[in-house]
Design a protein around this motif. Structure first.
Motif, PDB file in Angstrom:
ATOM      1  N   HIS A 110       0.826  -1.201   0.000  1.00 54.97           N
ATOM      2  CA  HIS A 110       0.000   0.000   0.000  1.00 54.97           C
ATOM      3  C   HIS A 110       0.870   1.265   0.000  1.00 54.97           C
ATOM      4  CE1 HIS A 110      -2.098  -3.387   1.734  1.00 54.97           C
ATOM      5  NE2 HIS A 110      -3.242  -2.843   1.372  1.00 54.97           N
ATOM      6  N   VAL A 111       1.966   1.207   0.756  1.00 51.01           N
ATOM      7  CA  VAL A 111       2.885   2.340   0.809  1.00 51.01           C
ATOM      8  C   VAL A 111       3.493   2.574  -0.572  1.00 51.01           C
ATOM      9  CG1 VAL A 111       5.072   3.155   1.787  1.00 51.01           C
ATOM     10  CG2 VAL A 111       3.374   2.035   3.266  1.00 51.01           C
ATOM     11  N   GLN A 112       3.825   1.495  -1.264  1.00 48.92           N
ATOM     12  CA  GLN A 112       4.377   1.633  -2.611  1.00 48.92           C
ATOM     13  C   GLN A 112       3.318   2.133  -3.601  1.00 48.92           C
ATOM     14  OE1 GLN A 112       6.790  -1.726  -4.018  1.00 48.92           O
ATOM     15  NE2 GLN A 112       6.798  -2.529  -1.948  1.00 48.92           N
ATOM     16  N   ALA A 113       2.079   1.703  -3.392  1.00 50.80           N
ATOM     17  CA  ALA A 113       1.013   2.045  -4.334  1.00 50.80           C
ATOM     18  C   ALA A 113       0.483   3.459  -4.155  1.00 50.80           C
ATOM     19  CB  ALA A 113      -0.142   1.049  -4.185  1.00 50.80           C
ATOM     20  N   ALA A 114       0.490   3.974  -2.933  1.00 49.27           N
ATOM     21  CA  ALA A 114      -0.169   5.251  -2.649  1.00 49.27           C
ATOM     22  C   ALA A 114       0.308   6.403  -3.533  1.00 49.27           C
ATOM     23  CB  ALA A 114      -0.014   5.595  -1.167  1.00 49.27           C
ATOM     24  N   PRO A 115       1.616   6.622  -3.699  1.00 50.33           N
ATOM     25  CA  PRO A 115       2.049   7.734  -4.567  1.00 50.33           C
ATOM     26  C   PRO A 115       1.599   7.560  -6.014  1.00 50.33           C
ATOM     27  CG  PRO A 115       3.854   6.992  -3.167  1.00 50.33           C
ATOM     28  CD  PRO A 115       2.764   5.965  -3.041  1.00 50.33           C
ATOM     29  N   LEU A 116       1.545   6.311  -6.472  1.00 47.48           N
ATOM     30  CA  LEU A 116       1.079   6.037  -7.832  1.00 47.48           C
ATOM     31  C   LEU A 116      -0.405   6.343  -7.961  1.00 47.48           C
ATOM     32  CD1 LEU A 116       2.889   2.608  -8.422  1.00 47.48           C
ATOM     33  CD2 LEU A 116       3.638   4.877  -9.188  1.00 47.48           C
ATOM     34  N   LEU A 117      -1.174   5.904  -6.978  1.00 44.46           N
ATOM     35  CA  LEU A 117      -2.621   6.113  -7.018  1.00 44.46           C
ATOM     36  C   LEU A 117      -2.974   7.591  -6.938  1.00 44.46           C
ATOM     37  CD1 LEU A 117      -3.812   3.165  -4.742  1.00 44.46           C
ATOM     38  CD2 LEU A 117      -4.149   3.399  -7.208  1.00 44.46           C
ATOM     39  N   LYS A 118      -2.167   8.341  -6.201  1.00 41.61           N
ATOM     40  CA  LYS A 118      -2.415   9.778  -6.052  1.00 41.61           C
ATOM     41  C   LYS A 118      -2.358  10.501  -7.389  1.00 41.61           C
ATOM     42  CE  LYS A 118      -3.105  13.045  -2.927  1.00 41.61           C
ATOM     43  NZ  LYS A 118      -4.231  13.013  -1.969  1.00 41.61           N
ATOM     44  N   GLN A 119      -1.638   9.928  -8.342  1.00 41.32           N
ATOM     45  CA  GLN A 119      -1.482  10.551  -9.648  1.00 41.32           C
ATOM     46  C   GLN A 119      -2.529  10.083 -10.655  1.00 41.32           C
ATOM     47  OE1 GLN A 119       2.665  10.341 -11.052  1.00 41.32           O
ATOM     48  NE2 GLN A 119       3.274   9.892  -8.951  1.00 41.32           N
ATOM     49  N   THR A 120      -3.409   9.183 -10.229  1.00 39.68           N
ATOM     50  CA  THR A 120      -4.423   8.658 -11.141  1.00 39.68           C
ATOM     51  C   THR A 120      -5.791   9.241 -10.819  1.00 39.68           C
ATOM     52  OG1 THR A 120      -5.164   6.763  -9.787  1.00 39.68           O
ATOM     53  CG2 THR A 120      -3.156   6.467 -11.103  1.00 39.68           C
ATOM     54  N   GLN A 121      -6.752   8.899 -11.670  1.00 36.20           N
ATOM     55  CA  GLN A 121      -8.141   9.269 -11.432  1.00 36.20           C
ATOM     56  C   GLN A 121      -8.950   8.066 -10.942  1.00 36.20           C
ATOM     57  OE1 GLN A 121      -9.194  12.504 -11.728  1.00 36.20           O
ATOM     58  NE2 GLN A 121      -7.001  12.844 -12.056  1.00 36.20           N
ATOM     59  N   LEU A 122      -8.261   7.003 -10.533  1.00 34.14           N
ATOM     60  CA  LEU A 122      -8.948   5.798 -10.085  1.00 34.14           C
ATOM     61  C   LEU A 122      -9.753   6.060  -8.811  1.00 34.14           C
ATOM     62  CD1 LEU A 122      -6.066   3.188 -10.508  1.00 34.14           C
ATOM     63  CD2 LEU A 122      -8.100   3.404 -11.956  1.00 34.14           C
ATOM     64  N   GLU A 123     -10.934   5.479  -8.746  1.00 33.76           N
ATOM     65  CA  GLU A 123     -11.708   5.508  -7.511  1.00 33.76           C
ATOM     66  C   GLU A 123     -11.144   4.418  -6.599  1.00 33.76           C
ATOM     67  OE1 GLU A 123     -16.274   4.675  -6.039  1.00 33.76           O
ATOM     68  OE2 GLU A 123     -15.964   5.757  -7.937  1.00 33.76           O
ATOM     69  N   VAL A 124     -10.604   4.833  -5.462  1.00 34.33           N
ATOM     70  CA  VAL A 124      -9.925   3.907  -4.555  1.00 34.33           C
ATOM     71  C   VAL A 124     -10.890   3.465  -3.460  1.00 34.33           C
ATOM     72  CG1 VAL A 124      -7.980   3.601  -2.987  1.00 34.33           C
ATOM     73  CG2 VAL A 124      -7.723   5.047  -5.021  1.00 34.33           C
ATOM     74  N   MET A 125     -11.093   2.146  -3.379  1.00 29.16           N
ATOM     75  CA  MET A 125     -12.012   1.593  -2.385  1.00 29.16           C
ATOM     76  C   MET A 125     -11.244   0.690  -1.423  1.00 29.16           C
ATOM     77  SD  MET A 125     -15.302   0.817  -4.835  1.00 29.16           S
ATOM     78  CE  MET A 125     -14.317   0.703  -6.326  1.00 29.16           C
ATOM     79  N   ALA A 126     -11.037   1.184  -0.205  1.00 31.24           N
ATOM     80  CA  ALA A 126     -10.335   0.404   0.809  1.00 31.24           C
ATOM     81  C   ALA A 126     -11.146  -0.850   1.135  1.00 31.24           C
ATOM     82  CB  ALA A 126     -10.133   1.244   2.061  1.00 31.24           C
ATOM     83  N   THR A 127     -10.504  -2.001   0.990  1.00 33.63           N
ATOM     84  CA  THR A 127     -11.206  -3.279   1.101  1.00 33.63           C
ATOM     85  C   THR A 127     -10.492  -4.222   2.046  1.00 33.63           C
ATOM     86  OG1 THR A 127     -11.936  -3.042  -1.209  1.00 33.63           O
ATOM     87  CG2 THR A 127     -12.112  -5.234  -0.226  1.00 33.63           C
ATOM     88  N   GLY A 128     -11.186  -4.649   3.089  1.00 33.69           N
ATOM     89  CA  GLY A 128     -10.653  -5.650   3.996  1.00 33.69           C
ATOM     90  C   GLY A 128     -10.801  -7.025   3.366  1.00 33.69           C
ATOM     91  N   TYR A 129      -9.692  -7.679   3.108  1.00 33.07           N
ATOM     92  CA  TYR A 129      -9.657  -8.944   2.357  1.00 33.07           C
ATOM     93  C   TYR A 129      -9.399 -10.092   3.324  1.00 33.07           C
ATOM     94  CZ  TYR A 129      -8.398 -11.788  -1.795  1.00 33.07           C
ATOM     95  OH  TYR A 129      -8.338 -12.717  -2.799  1.00 33.07           O
ATOM     96  N   LEU A 130     -10.345 -11.018   3.401  1.00 29.78           N
ATOM     97  CA  LEU A 130     -10.255 -12.138   4.338  1.00 29.78           C
ATOM     98  C   LEU A 130     -10.228 -13.444   3.560  1.00 29.78           C
ATOM     99  CD1 LEU A 130     -11.472  -9.747   6.036  1.00 29.78           C
ATOM    100  CD2 LEU A 130     -12.632 -11.473   7.391  1.00 29.78           C
ATOM    101  N   LEU A 131      -9.120 -14.151   3.656  1.00 33.14           N
ATOM    102  CA  LEU A 131      -8.984 -15.445   2.998  1.00 33.14           C
ATOM    103  C   LEU A 131      -9.511 -16.535   3.927  1.00 33.14           C
ATOM    104  CD1 LEU A 131      -7.918 -16.843   0.451  1.00 33.14           C
ATOM    105  CD2 LEU A 131      -5.692 -17.056   1.604  1.00 33.14           C
ATOM    106  N   VAL A 132     -10.394 -17.395   3.375  1.00 37.18           N
ATOM    107  CA  VAL A 132     -11.053 -18.431   4.167  1.00 37.18           C
ATOM    108  C   VAL A 132     -10.646 -19.810   3.652  1.00 37.18           C
ATOM    109  CG1 VAL A 132     -13.289 -19.367   4.893  1.00 37.18           C
ATOM    110  CG2 VAL A 132     -13.002 -16.893   4.604  1.00 37.18           C
ATOM    111  N   GLU A 133     -10.389 -20.719   4.570  1.00 41.86           N
ATOM    112  CA  GLU A 133     -10.036 -22.097   4.228  1.00 41.86           C
ATOM    113  C   GLU A 133     -11.061 -22.684   3.256  1.00 41.86           C
ATOM    114  OE1 GLU A 133      -9.756 -26.456   6.457  1.00 41.86           O
ATOM    115  OE2 GLU A 133     -10.212 -24.642   7.598  1.00 41.86           O
ATOM    116  N   SER A 134     -10.551 -23.338   2.192  1.00 41.47           N
ATOM    117  CA  SER A 134     -11.456 -23.805   1.145  1.00 41.47           C
ATOM    118  C   SER A 134     -11.266 -25.267   0.754  1.00 41.47           C
ATOM    119  CB  SER A 134     -11.266 -22.951  -0.110  1.00 41.47           C
ATOM    120  OG  SER A 134      -9.959 -23.151  -0.644  1.00 41.47           O
TER     121      SER A 134
END
Length: 241
Positions: A110-134
């Motif tokens: 996220h730290v690496q991505a933030a400066p890149l995203l700041k320069q875009t027009q992308l709509e950024v949606m913070a998403t909690g990602y939970l991996l579940v045993e399958s």
């Protein structure tokens, strides 16, 4: 509130079913893209997610251009690392792998991505990602070096999802993983949905209309279909939502 996210929130409030088709650029041949787009048009998709674990190919941007030229649904990045960011999409799921304890996927990328995203027009949606045993080790668990939440421990998923919401995430994503043997248990989906106020996305191991309906009934706002569509692009002819 941003436009794409506002529509997802409205769908949750109104009880509408959202469906995202997940496309991996490494698995798409440009020569077959026009036919794939036709199949997507005939599917009940409301969103397109695009991303993969590795991204060997250099075709992601061309694929996004073609998708956006032909489709009216939002195209959202579903990245595994910061190098997958492109301004050509409509938005990005800014994923934090909350079920794991690998700092690279909690904040490092996220730290690496933030400066890149700041320069875009992308709509950024913070998403909690939970991996579940399958039922098997998935690409996500292997590549992230994290252990999924046990499928018979819904209370862990609930507490993690609540923490994600309290930390400011706008979406919670329960993921069984690409090619999962089993989808996220219905009881877990219901328990998580009942204990958060933000929209819930569920993906992995979904192979039938019956499963889709059950997951919606359990509280999912959006379902994500990837492998099933990759294997059979006519999947939705029999699995209409």
């Amino acid at each position: 509130m941003n436009k794409i996210y506002a529509e997802i929130v409205a769908a949750k409030r109104e009880g509408r079913k959202l469906l995202a088709i997940l496309l991996d650029p490494d698995k798409i041949q440009l020569a077959q893209l026009a036919d794939l787009i036709t199949k997507i048009k005939n599917a009940p998709a409301t969103h397109i997610f695009i991303g993969g674990s590795l991204l060997f190919s250099d075709t992601q941007e061309e694929i996004i251009r073609e998708l956006k030229a032909a489709l009216t649904v939002p195209v959202l990045l579903f990245p595994s690392n910061a190098s997958h960011i492109t301004n050509l999409a409509d938005g990005i799921l800014f994923l934090s792998l909350l079920s794991g304890r690998n700092p690279e996927y909690l904040i490092g990328q996220h730290v690496q991505a933030a400066p890149l995203l700041k320069q875009t027009q992308l709509e950024v949606m913070a998403t909690g990602y939970l991996l579940v045993e399958s039922g098997r080790q998935t690409t996500v668990s292997y590549m992230s070096g994290t252990t999924p939440i046990p499928k018979d421990k819904p209370e862990i998923a609930v507490a993690t999802a609540m923490a994600g919401e309290m930390l400011g995430n706008k979406l919670i994503y329960l993921e069984a993983g690409s090619g999962a043997e089993n989808h996220v248990p219905l009881a877990m989906v219901k328990d998580v949905s009942d204990n958060i106020d933000i929209p819930l996305i569920v993906g992995g191991g979904i192979r039938s209309q019956k499963t889709m309906e059950a997951l919606y009934q359990a509280g999912a706002t959006m379902l994500v279909i990837g492998t099933a569509f990759e294997k059979d692009t006519n999947f939705f002819r029999e699995a209409q939502v």
